[in-house]
Design a protein around this motif. Structure first.
Motif, PDB file in Angstrom:
ATOM      1  N   ALA A 150       0.838  -1.201   0.000  1.00  0.00           N
ATOM      2  CA  ALA A 150       0.000   0.000   0.000  1.00  0.00           C
ATOM      3  C   ALA A 150       0.876   1.256   0.000  1.00  0.00           C
ATOM      4  N   ARG A 151       1.950   1.227   0.791  1.00  0.00           N
ATOM      5  CA  ARG A 151       2.841   2.385   0.831  1.00  0.00           C
ATOM      6  C   ARG A 151       3.519   2.629  -0.502  1.00  0.00           C
ATOM      7  N   ALA A 152       3.889   1.534  -1.162  1.00  0.00           N
ATOM      8  CA  ALA A 152       4.530   1.686  -2.468  1.00  0.00           C
ATOM      9  C   ALA A 152       3.539   2.260  -3.479  1.00  0.00           C
ATOM     10  N   PHE A 153       2.299   1.780  -3.463  1.00  0.00           N
ATOM     11  CA  PHE A 153       1.275   2.343  -4.353  1.00  0.00           C
ATOM     12  C   PHE A 153       1.077   3.834  -4.062  1.00  0.00           C
ATOM     13  N   ALA A 154       1.009   4.181  -2.789  1.00  0.00           N
ATOM     14  CA  ALA A 154       0.784   5.592  -2.434  1.00  0.00           C
ATOM     15  C   ALA A 154       1.937   6.460  -2.925  1.00  0.00           C
ATOM     16  N   ALA A 155       3.166   5.974  -2.726  1.00  0.00           N
ATOM     17  CA  ALA A 155       4.333   6.763  -3.121  1.00  0.00           C
ATOM     18  C   ALA A 155       4.392   6.937  -4.634  1.00  0.00           C
ATOM     19  N   ASP A 156       3.924   5.927  -5.369  1.00  0.00           N
ATOM     20  CA  ASP A 156       3.959   5.961  -6.842  1.00  0.00           C
ATOM     21  C   ASP A 156       2.808   6.742  -7.447  1.00  0.00           C
ATOM     22  N   SER A 157       1.789   7.050  -6.655  1.00  0.00           N
ATOM     23  CA  SER A 157       0.543   7.525  -7.263  1.00  0.00           C
ATOM     24  C   SER A 157       0.650   8.970  -7.745  1.00  0.00           C
ATOM     25  N   ASP A 158       0.146   9.196  -8.929  1.00  0.00           N
ATOM     26  CA  ASP A 158      -0.020  10.566  -9.433  1.00  0.00           C
ATOM     27  C   ASP A 158      -1.331  11.133  -8.911  1.00  0.00           C
TER      28      ASP A 158
END
Ligand code: OAD
Ligand code: ZN
Length: 256
Positions: free
Chosen positions: A185-193
């Motif tokens: 989830a953290r990786a998705f959040a960090a990657d999200s535009d």
């Protein structure tokens, strides 16, 4: 205007992620935890649902847990048009993942494929000793029967495989989140535009840290009937019902 802005941000986004909370299931008839009609307060005390209580007083814990479960998930509750809209956005390539704090399983039921359940799933129970998971309902039924018959010997329910203590397969207060799920989830959040926080008060950590992480790099949008902890960081705020906003958003992106 905010809806148009959100639609165009999503259309431009390489990576888009949604974080959902109890508010997305409220139109399905599942009560929220906080706010006016929230179950935490007069109705249920969150202190009763700590991991320490399960260890100290498992019979009492399970009695209260089944009451809470039956209050949260009345017979026949099902996903609504907001869950369906998120599934459609994913199918149309507009959304990469749904991270949820909800334990109702409604995102998967509505057809979302990449679903990260941060707080587990209330339809399962897990054995503390052997780790086996199984459907919750037969266990809940045993608890109801024991309570009705005043049969304290039959409580707490135990694992049919090894006799160990059972636990709802959800994150209790005092427990940490499933590590690999939270890391994803953290990786998705960090990657999200674009990061969409939907129907959550954003008061519970560590889930509430995800929009902070996202806001640093991309567009943070908040969909909520009321104000949230993260409103000050949001780029787009839609103060409206999830079942109004999300289907309209999907329609704008031709994802409905
Ligand atoms: P909360 O009950 O804290 O917040 C629900 C949010 O949904 C509130 O901000 C409401 O304004 C909003 N809301 C309600 N109905 C809505 C609607 N129709 N449209 C838009 N917004 C709406 O729920 P969560 O933030 O999910 O933890 O709570 C987080 C965690 O606290 C839960 O996962 C649970 C609880 O203790 C565990 O079970 C571990
Ligand atoms: Zn077991």
């Amino acid at each position: 205007a905010a809806l148009a802005e959100l639609a165009s941000a999503l259309a431009d986004a390489e990576t888009a992620v949604a974080l959902t909370g109890a508010g997305i299931s409220a139109p399905s008839g599942v009560p929220t935890f906080r706010g006016e009609d929230g179950v935490w307060g007069d109705e249920f005390d969150p202190e009763d649902f700590r991991i320490g209580r399960l260890r100290r007083d498992p019979a009492g814990f399970w009695r209260d847990r089944v009451d809470l479960h039956d209050r949260l998930f009345p017979d026949g509750v099902e996903p609504n048009s907001a869950h369906e809209a998120l599934a459609s956005l994913e199918a149309a390539g507009r959304l990469d993942a749904v991270v949820t704090q909800n334990t109702d399983g409604f995102h998967a039921a509505a057809g979302s494929e990449t679903v990260l359940e941060l707080h587990g799933n209330a339809a399962r129970v897990a054995c503390v000793d052997c780790g086996a998971t199984r459907p919750a309902e037969p266990v809940h039924e045993r608890v109801r029967t024991a309570v009705e018959a005043g049969d304290d010997e039959a409580l707490p329910p135990t694992c049919p495989d090894c006799g160990g203590p059972l636990k709802p397969d959800v994150v209790l207060f005092g427990e940490s989140l499933p590590r690999s799920t939270f890391q994803r989830a953290r990786a998705f959040a960090a990657d999200s535009d674009v990061f969409l926080a939907i129907g959550s008060s954003l008061e519970v950590e560590p889930a509430a840290s995800l929009p902070r992480r996202a806001a640093a790099g991309g567009t943070l949008a908040i969909v909520n009937l009321a104000s949230t902890r993260a409103d000050g960081r949001a780029d787009i705020r839609l103060r409206a019902d999830v079942t109004d906003v999300l289907p309209a958003l999907a329609a704008r992106l031709d994802a409905d």
